[in-house]
Design an enzyme around this catalytic site. Structure first.
Site, PDB file in Angstrom:
ATOM      1  N   ASP A  46       0.981  -1.078  -0.005  1.00 41.12           N
ATOM      2  CA  ASP A  46      -0.263   0.280   0.352  1.00 41.12           C
ATOM      3  C   ASP A  46       1.200   1.601  -0.200  1.00 41.12           C
ATOM      4  O   ASP A  46       0.589   2.376   0.522  1.00 41.12           O
ATOM      5  CB  ASP A  46      -0.975   0.476   0.726  1.00 41.12           C
ATOM      6  CG  ASP A  46      -0.705  -0.251   2.379  1.00 41.12           C
ATOM      7  OD1 ASP A  46       0.554  -0.652   2.931  1.00 41.12           O
ATOM      8  OD2 ASP A  46      -1.101  -0.183   3.518  1.00 41.12           O
ATOM      9  N   SER A  47       2.202   1.123  -0.329  1.00 38.69           N
ATOM     10  CA  SER A  47       2.991   1.803  -0.412  1.00 38.69           C
ATOM     11  C   SER A  47       3.456   3.066  -1.727  1.00 38.69           C
ATOM     12  O   SER A  47       3.197   4.061  -1.883  1.00 38.69           O
ATOM     13  CB  SER A  47       4.725   1.721   0.154  1.00 38.69           C
ATOM     14  OG  SER A  47       4.665   0.492  -0.979  1.00 38.69           O
ATOM     15  N   ASP A  85      -0.987  -5.915  -0.348  1.00 40.99           N
ATOM     16  CA  ASP A  85      -1.089  -5.336   1.169  1.00 40.99           C
ATOM     17  C   ASP A  85      -2.536  -4.587   0.980  1.00 40.99           C
ATOM     18  O   ASP A  85      -2.797  -4.000   0.300  1.00 40.99           O
ATOM     19  CB  ASP A  85       0.087  -4.438   0.864  1.00 40.99           C
ATOM     20  CG  ASP A  85       0.232  -3.589   1.955  1.00 40.99           C
ATOM     21  OD1 ASP A  85      -0.032  -4.622   2.959  1.00 40.99           O
ATOM     22  OD2 ASP A  85       1.233  -2.847   2.152  1.00 40.99           O
ATOM     23  N   LYS A 114      -1.560  -9.624   2.633  1.00 45.11           N
ATOM     24  CA  LYS A 114      -1.074  -8.733   4.067  1.00 45.11           C
ATOM     25  C   LYS A 114      -1.576  -8.297   4.860  1.00 45.11           C
ATOM     26  O   LYS A 114      -2.195  -7.119   4.429  1.00 45.11           O
ATOM     27  CB  LYS A 114       0.373  -7.855   3.679  1.00 45.11           C
ATOM     28  CG  LYS A 114       0.880  -7.647   4.758  1.00 45.11           C
ATOM     29  CD  LYS A 114       2.488  -6.780   4.745  1.00 45.11           C
ATOM     30  CE  LYS A 114       2.399  -5.085   4.449  1.00 45.11           C
ATOM     31  NZ  LYS A 114       2.712  -4.732   5.474  1.00 45.11           N
ATOM     32  N   GLU A 116      -2.189  -5.572   8.394  1.00 42.19           N
ATOM     33  CA  GLU A 116      -1.372  -4.924   9.184  1.00 42.19           C
ATOM     34  C   GLU A 116      -2.240  -5.081  11.090  1.00 42.19           C
ATOM     35  O   GLU A 116      -2.738  -4.997  10.950  1.00 42.19           O
ATOM     36  CB  GLU A 116      -1.076  -3.285   9.277  1.00 42.19           C
ATOM     37  CG  GLU A 116       0.053  -3.402   8.497  1.00 42.19           C
ATOM     38  CD  GLU A 116       0.571  -1.892   7.947  1.00 42.19           C
ATOM     39  OE1 GLU A 116      -0.316  -0.666   8.783  1.00 42.19           O
ATOM     40  OE2 GLU A 116       0.178  -1.590   6.595  1.00 42.19           O
ATOM     41  N   GLU A 184       8.660  -4.354  10.930  1.00 39.34           N
ATOM     42  CA  GLU A 184       9.123  -2.913  10.524  1.00 39.34           C
ATOM     43  C   GLU A 184      10.082  -2.033  11.571  1.00 39.34           C
ATOM     44  O   GLU A 184       9.059  -1.611  12.597  1.00 39.34           O
ATOM     45  CB  GLU A 184       7.511  -2.188   9.215  1.00 39.34           C
ATOM     46  CG  GLU A 184       8.340  -1.032   9.128  1.00 39.34           C
ATOM     47  CD  GLU A 184       7.102  -0.429   7.831  1.00 39.34           C
ATOM     48  OE1 GLU A 184       6.488  -1.438   7.610  1.00 39.34           O
ATOM     49  OE2 GLU A 184       7.832   0.706   7.228  1.00 39.34           O
TER      50      GLU A 184
HETATM   51  O1  KIV Z   1       3.689  -0.970   1.795  1.00 43.39           O
HETATM   52  C1  KIV Z   1       4.688  -1.591   1.676  1.00 43.39           C
HETATM   53  O2  KIV Z   1       5.093  -1.521   0.455  1.00 43.39           O
HETATM   54  C2  KIV Z   1       4.544  -2.562   2.536  1.00 43.39           C
HETATM   55  C3  KIV Z   1       6.380  -2.978   2.606  1.00 43.39           C
HETATM   56  C4  KIV Z   1       7.439  -2.120   2.736  1.00 43.39           C
HETATM   57  C5  KIV Z   1       6.854  -3.987   4.117  1.00 43.39           C
HETATM   58  O3  KIV Z   1       3.838  -2.831   4.287  1.00 43.39           O
END
Ligand code: KIV
Length: 266
Positions: A46-47, A85, A114, A116, A184
């Site tokens: 989600d980056s 994510d 993924k 959190e 993280e």
């Molecule tokens: O959103 C993302 O890219 C991440 C990773 C850097 C672990 O959560």
């Protein structure tokens, strides 16, 4: 025939003490190239809210956007295990909508998701996703979706007590069925302690060298995103300069009549 990486392969790597690599990707061609380069897990992080969409934090991105990026990445990948994510609020309100939103990503080609954080509710979500055939990568330590409750970009697990808390949460997520855990911004010694006391693989995102795997945001690795680069990221190239240079030369060629040439016309 290229053999697809599975959760079993990742677990076997941990068991035999071999490391694996995780990189983010958001589009078809990047996913294809990093897959061909041998990256084991490709994360549609989600980056992308920041690096691909220009938002300030990950909070702004939603399920519909993640679906588009998931579809594009999954199409480009033949070997790596693909993880989506899950964005902010897509698994927090109730279990049926969590299963539905995560399941949509699997339908579009992701191999896992993924999520959190930790709470009794999150443990239940992990259980229900796993029972539905959706592999879950957990994420503890600094969790960007909790930026506002954590009070900023702060290192987590600094004391033995804090490391023990992360380990206890990680064990509950592991018991619920999580196949791996991102740590993280956790000090290296705490991450080592957690890794040694957990059966599933840990994936370091700024958590040092003792985790079973390492993850970075691909735009940091390529030197493409320049708004902010975390201390733990390593830049292997200068895509920003490359893009600038190519665009500058094209601009010049168009304006001085050097493009197109005789070979570039019908
Ligand atoms: O959103 C993302 O890219 C991440 C990773 C850097 C672990 O959560």
């Amino acid at each position: 025939m290229i053999k697809k990486v599975t959760v079993n392969n990742l677990q076997n790597l941990k068991n035999s003490g071999e490391k694996f690599s995780v990189l983010t990707a958001y589009d078809f061609s990047t996913a294809k190239y990093i897959d061909e380069a041998g990256i084991d897990v490709i994360l549609i992080g989600d980056s992308l809210a920041m690096v691909a969409l220009g938002y300030e934090t990950t909070h702004a991105v939603g399920v519909e956007e993640m679906k588009i990026f998931t579809k594009a990445v999954a199409k480009g990948v033949k070997r790596a295990f693909v993880v989506t994510d899950m964005p902010f609020l897509s698994y927090h309100t109730d279990i049926p909508s969590a299963v539905k939103n995560c399941g949509e990503m699997i339908k579009l080609g992701a191999n896992g998701v993924k999520i959190e954080g930790f709470s009794d509710y999150i443990v239940e979500v992990v259980k229900r996703l796993t029972a539905s055939g959706i592999p879950v990568m957990a994420h503890l330590g600094f969790t960007p979706q909790f930026l506002n409750t954590l009070g900023g970009y702060k290192i987590q697990g600094k004391t033995q007590e804090a490391a023990d808390k992360i380990l206890s949460e990680a064990k509950q997520l592991e018991k619920a069925g999580a196949f791996s855990l991102v740590l993280e911004m956790v000090p290296q010694e705490s991450a080592k302690y957690i890794t040694e006391n957990l059966s599933i693989p840990t994936i370091s995102c700024g958590a040092g060298k003792y985790c079973d795997a390492q993850v970075l945001v691909s735009d940091d690795v390529f030197g493409k995103y320049s708004e902010f680069t975390p201390k733990f990221a390593r830049k292997y190239g200068d895509m920003k300069a490359l893009i600038f240079d190519c665009a500058k030369k094209f601009n010049e060629d168009v304006k001085n009549g050097n493009f197109p040439s005789e070979n570039e016309i019908f």
